[in-house]
Design an enzyme around this catalytic site. Structure first.
Site, PDB file in Angstrom:
ATOM      1  N   HIS A   1       0.842  -1.207   0.000  1.00 27.94           N
ATOM      2  CA  HIS A   1       0.000   0.000   0.000  1.00 27.94           C
ATOM      3  C   HIS A   1       0.873   1.251   0.000  1.00 27.94           C
ATOM      4  O   HIS A   1       0.683   2.163  -0.826  1.00 27.94           O
ATOM      5  CB  HIS A   1      -0.902  -0.039   1.239  1.00 27.94           C
ATOM      6  CG  HIS A   1      -1.730   1.188   1.444  1.00 27.94           C
ATOM      7  ND1 HIS A   1      -3.094   1.198   1.267  1.00 27.94           N
ATOM      8  CD2 HIS A   1      -1.407   2.464   1.834  1.00 27.94           C
ATOM      9  CE1 HIS A   1      -3.564   2.410   1.526  1.00 27.94           C
ATOM     10  NE2 HIS A   1      -2.550   3.190   1.878  1.00 27.94           N
ATOM     11  N   GLU A   2       1.833   1.293   0.917  1.00 28.52           N
ATOM     12  CA  GLU A   2       2.694   2.467   1.010  1.00 28.52           C
ATOM     13  C   GLU A   2       3.615   2.580  -0.207  1.00 28.52           C
ATOM     14  O   GLU A   2       3.920   3.685  -0.672  1.00 28.52           O
ATOM     15  CB  GLU A   2       3.520   2.410   2.300  1.00 28.52           C
ATOM     16  CG  GLU A   2       2.706   2.309   3.587  1.00 28.52           C
ATOM     17  CD  GLU A   2       1.823   3.521   3.839  1.00 28.52           C
ATOM     18  OE1 GLU A   2       1.920   4.499   3.084  1.00 28.52           O
ATOM     19  OE2 GLU A   2       1.034   3.485   4.791  1.00 28.52           O
TER      20      GLU A   2
ATOM     21  N   HIS B   1       1.794   4.311  -3.009  1.00 24.55           N
ATOM     22  CA  HIS B   1       1.809   5.770  -2.847  1.00 24.55           C
ATOM     23  C   HIS B   1       3.145   6.342  -3.320  1.00 24.55           C
ATOM     24  O   HIS B   1       3.186   7.314  -4.086  1.00 24.55           O
ATOM     25  CB  HIS B   1       1.613   6.141  -1.372  1.00 24.55           C
ATOM     26  CG  HIS B   1       0.217   5.988  -0.864  1.00 24.55           C
ATOM     27  ND1 HIS B   1      -0.883   6.515  -1.506  1.00 24.55           N
ATOM     28  CD2 HIS B   1      -0.261   5.387   0.261  1.00 24.55           C
ATOM     29  CE1 HIS B   1      -1.971   6.236  -0.816  1.00 24.55           C
ATOM     30  NE2 HIS B   1      -1.621   5.554   0.260  1.00 24.55           N
TER      31      HIS B   1
END
Length: 260
Positions: free
Chosen positions: A61-62, A65
């Protein structure tokens, strides 16, 4: 200094961290243990499988980003270690890893992460700003489908029941993380998606409540019918994929190995 010397730091910034490889090793080993029934406590194997799988998903997820920010113009994400998939490189390990794991243990909810520091002034397009925020929830959604679709399609009909329910619970966590992340409240990715399109006055007002946005949402989830709404929506998504929500409930019970 040779050309190779100038390129080495950049390659190092994108090299997968040994920490992430260890997480994958734990995930694979625990998946094998649950599948084969190895060990005296199958439920502990489910616990390790879900926790390691959840932390891996937080890293992805990170990373999403950071990778989107890199292509959007923020070239500093590499130097910060965000492209190595190392959870300890995040700006706030407590918010991105520790609290999400605690919330899974306590309530079976996929708490959003969200602690990579993007230098937004380097991003020149509102669309790119929105894409950076949307990249994380998109990963959770893809993972939810990847985890649950094989169950719904019947591909795991002959698989061990413990493995199936563990997979269903991990998939449910991805759904709740997707839903929560898309809430348009400061502190969540959903707000980050719409923020570039708001007026300067609205953004300044939102900055005042941003530190409390996440706490307020989770207070509502625990103290109001909003929590029931979250679960109904998550279960509806599971049913769209032909996965009975009861499987995730059984998986959560198995996950809590410390209970009788």
């Amino acid at each position: 200094m040779t050309y190779a010397d100038t390129q080495r730091p950049r390659r190092d910034e994108r090299r997968i961290s040994p920490v992430f490889w260890v997480l994958l090793a734990v995930l694979g080993t625990s998946a094998w243990a649950v599948w084969t029934g190895f060990g005296e406590n199958d439920r502990f194997g489910v616990f390790l499988f879900v926790v390691s799988g959840w932390v891996v998903s937080l890293c992805l997820h990170e990373y999403a980003h950071a990778r989107t920010a890199l292509h959007g113009g923020d070239l500093t994400v590499g130097a910060k270690g965000y492209l190595t998939l190392n959870p300890f490189k995040y700006a706030n390990t407590l918010l991105s890893v520790i609290l999400p794991v605690i919330f899974v243990v306590l309530g079976g909810i996929g708490l959003p992460g969200g602690a990579v520091f993007i230098e937004r002034h380097r991003i020149r397009s509102r669309w790119k700003h929105s894409a950076i925020s949307a990249a994380g929830p998109a990963v959770n959604l893809v993972l939810a489908v990847a985890l649950l679709a094989p169950i719904g399609a019947g591909w795991l009909a002959t698989a061990p029941a413990g493995f199936v329910v563990a997979l269903a619970f991990l998939g449910l966590l991805q759904i709740t993380a997707t839903v929560l992340n898309l809430i348009p409240v400061p502190g969540f990715d959903g707000y980050g998606i719409i923020e570039p399109w708001l007026s300067l006055r609205a953004r300044r007002a939102a900055q005042q409540v941003a530190p409390f946005g996440m706490l307020a949402v989770f207070a509502l989830l625990w103290q109001t019918p909003a929590g029931d709404w979250l679960w109904r929506l998550a279960y509806q998504v599971m049913e769209l994929l032909d996965v009975p929500p009861a499987l995730a409930s059984i998986g959560y019970s198995a996950f809590r190995f410390w209970e009788n």
